[in-house]
Design a protein around this motif. Structure first.
Motif, mmCIF file in Angstrom:
data_model
loop_
_atom_site.group_PDB
_atom_site.id
_atom_site.type_symbol
_atom_site.label_atom_id
_atom_site.label_comp_id
_atom_site.label_asym_id
_atom_site.label_seq_id
_atom_site.Cartn_x
_atom_site.Cartn_y
_atom_site.Cartn_z
ATOM 1 N N ALA A 79 -9.086 -4.835 -3.044
ATOM 2 C CA ALA A 79 -9.413 -6.269 -3.048
ATOM 3 C C ALA A 79 -9.052 -6.927 -4.380
ATOM 4 O O ALA A 79 -8.648 -8.091 -4.413
ATOM 5 N N GLY A 80 -9.162 -6.193 -5.480
ATOM 6 C CA GLY A 80 -8.809 -6.748 -6.792
ATOM 7 C C GLY A 80 -7.332 -7.097 -6.854
ATOM 8 O O GLY A 80 -6.954 -8.173 -7.355
ATOM 9 N N ASN A 81 -6.484 -6.194 -6.341
ATOM 10 C CA ASN A 81 -5.041 -6.497 -6.303
ATOM 11 C C ASN A 81 -4.793 -7.756 -5.482
ATOM 12 O O ASN A 81 -3.957 -8.586 -5.832
ATOM 13 N N VAL A 82 -5.532 -7.857 -4.385
ATOM 14 C CA VAL A 82 -5.330 -9.004 -3.482
ATOM 15 C C VAL A 82 -5.709 -10.304 -4.181
ATOM 16 O O VAL A 82 -4.956 -11.286 -4.146
ATOM 17 N N LEU A 83 -6.851 -10.321 -4.847
ATOM 18 C CA LEU A 83 -7.291 -11.559 -5.511
ATOM 19 C C LEU A 83 -6.295 -11.958 -6.596
ATOM 20 O O LEU A 83 -5.975 -13.141 -6.763
ATOM 21 N N ALA A 84 -5.738 -10.964 -7.295
ATOM 22 C CA ALA A 84 -4.751 -11.268 -8.348
ATOM 23 C C ALA A 84 -3.448 -11.803 -7.748
ATOM 24 O O ALA A 84 -2.731 -12.560 -8.399
ATOM 25 N N ALA A 85 -3.166 -11.423 -6.512
ATOM 26 C CA ALA A 85 -1.904 -11.829 -5.875
ATOM 27 C C ALA A 85 -2.078 -12.999 -4.919
ATOM 28 O O ALA A 85 -1.167 -13.332 -4.156
ATOM 29 N N GLY A 142 0.849 -1.190 0.000
ATOM 30 C CA GLY A 142 0.000 0.000 0.000
ATOM 31 C C GLY A 142 0.878 1.231 0.000
ATOM 32 O O GLY A 142 2.102 1.101 0.065
ATOM 33 N N PRO A 143 0.308 2.419 -0.121
ATOM 34 C CA PRO A 143 -1.132 2.692 -0.151
ATOM 35 C C PRO A 143 -1.764 2.350 -1.495
ATOM 36 O O PRO A 143 -1.054 2.112 -2.467
ATOM 37 N N GLY A 144 -3.093 2.342 -1.481
ATOM 38 C CA GLY A 144 -3.840 2.177 -2.720
ATOM 39 C C GLY A 144 -4.122 0.727 -3.078
ATOM 40 O O GLY A 144 -4.637 0.454 -4.152
ATOM 41 N N CYS A 145 -3.784 -0.214 -2.195
ATOM 42 C CA CYS A 145 -4.055 -1.627 -2.490
ATOM 43 C C CYS A 145 -5.564 -1.885 -2.317
ATOM 44 O O CYS A 145 -6.175 -1.413 -1.359
ATOM 45 N N PRO A 153 -13.464 -10.904 2.504
ATOM 46 C CA PRO A 153 -12.190 -11.141 3.211
ATOM 47 C C PRO A 153 -10.959 -10.590 2.472
ATOM 48 O O PRO A 153 -9.965 -10.228 3.111
ATOM 49 N N ALA A 154 -11.027 -10.485 1.139
ATOM 50 C CA ALA A 154 -9.870 -9.918 0.418
ATOM 51 C C ALA A 154 -9.646 -8.456 0.801
ATOM 52 O O ALA A 154 -8.506 -7.956 0.745
ATOM 53 N N ALA A 155 -10.723 -7.760 1.214
ATOM 54 C CA ALA A 155 -10.585 -6.356 1.623
ATOM 55 C C ALA A 155 -9.734 -6.246 2.886
ATOM 56 O O ALA A 155 -9.057 -5.231 3.121
ATOM 57 N N SER A 156 -9.761 -7.304 3.691
ATOM 58 C CA SER A 156 -8.960 -7.316 4.919
ATOM 59 C C SER A 156 -7.462 -7.382 4.577
ATOM 60 O O SER A 156 -6.638 -6.712 5.204
ATOM 61 N N VAL A 157 -7.126 -8.185 3.562
ATOM 62 C CA VAL A 157 -5.716 -8.280 3.139
ATOM 63 C C VAL A 157 -5.269 -6.940 2.533
ATOM 64 O O VAL A 157 -4.158 -6.469 2.780
ATOM 65 N N ALA A 158 -6.171 -6.310 1.766
ATOM 66 C CA ALA A 158 -5.842 -4.996 1.178
ATOM 67 C C ALA A 158 -5.594 -3.982 2.287
ATOM 68 O O ALA A 158 -4.625 -3.201 2.234
#
Ligand code: 0L1
Ligand code: MG
Length: 263
Positions: free
Chosen positions: A126-132, A121-124, A207-212
């Protein structure tokens, strides 16, 4: 802006870690240092982490806590926080969890993510998380605040490594594209009785929002989530108290179950 000097950070880290290792209650540290801020609290948490690594432990992963409305309401706070998972927190599925190593454990049903690329981050989002994300896997976190009756403020609980103590992974891993994590149903049973249930959306909408959020919080310290990191994303339900003799089983829709006994 921090308010504690290095000696105070080191002393509080030693105090809280000793309480964890000896399974004895701590006095809320903000009683002594009422002006402590978030930076101080994370400095203490990082000092506890260094103490463990210096003794030869390794990092098993990271966790995000207080990510659901049920948890925030239960604890009377409104901001998610993060902590670290040490190697010895890890217990296999079906394990006996020794209650005499803990103070007053509670269990939380969580979805864990394992990354295959760094996230910063910043700016991470949920989409970035799912891709990673390499895969997700069912998890149960066993939390054990070192503070009496889990009574704390945010600063005190961050310093206490977000109440981390044990975790169990189990069930089946899945690619994030193979499940609908938002609608993933979870049923938590204690001694065969359903005590909590919920869906993945309870964790910050997904839950991906939590990783972001974790990547963005770490970004404030100029750190990232490395590739290959295990992350517990936070309780889908309120935490459930467990005692010696209890058996816990958590069913995750399409992903199997995770179980343990408290002995
Ligand atoms: O994992 C969690 O959500 C726990 C965070 C710390 C608060 C607590 O001890 O309930
Ligand atoms: Mg948790």
């Amino acid at each position: 802006m921090s308010t504690l000097n290095q000696a105070q950070v080191a002393e509080l880290a030693e105090y809280l870690e000793t309480c964890e290792l000896d399974a004895k209650e701590a006095t809320k540290i903000t009683d002594r240092y009422p002006d402590m801020d978030f930076e101080d609290a994370y400095d203490i948490q990082y000092a506890i982490r260094r103490r463990k690594l210096d003794r030869g432990h390794t990092l098993a992963g990271l966790k995000v806590g207080l990510t659901s409305r049920a948890k925030m309401k239960q604890m009377g706070v409104d901001t998610p926080i993060y902590g670290f998972l040490a190697d010895y927190f890890d217990r296999p599925d079906g394990a006996d969890i020794k209650t005499d190593e803990l103070i007053h454990p509670k269990v939380e049903a969580e979805l864990a993510f394992v990354t295959k690329a760094p996230l910063k981050g910043p700016g991470c989002h949920a989409g970035n998380v799912l891709a990673a994300t390499d895969f997700v896997i069912p998890a149960v976190e066993i939390i054990d605040s070192r503070y009496e009756n889990f009574r704390f403020d945010l600063v005190s609980v961050i310093a206490d490594n977000a109440s981390s103590s044990r975790f169990v992974l189990g069930g089946r891993m899945a690619r994030p594209s193979d499940i609908d994590a938002r609608n993933l149903g979870v049923v938590l049973e204690r001694n065969g009785e359903i005590v909590e249930l919920g869906a993945g959306a309870a964790v910050l909408g997904h839950p991906a929002a939590s990783v972001a959020l974790l990547a963005n919080m770490l970004g404030e310290r100029d750190e990232e989530i490395p590739s290959g990191t295990l992350i517990l994303t936070g309780g889908i339900t309120a935490a459930v108290t467990v005692n010696k003799g209890d058996a816990v089983n958590v069913r995750f829709q399409d992903l199997g179950s995770v179980g343990m006994r408290f002995v």
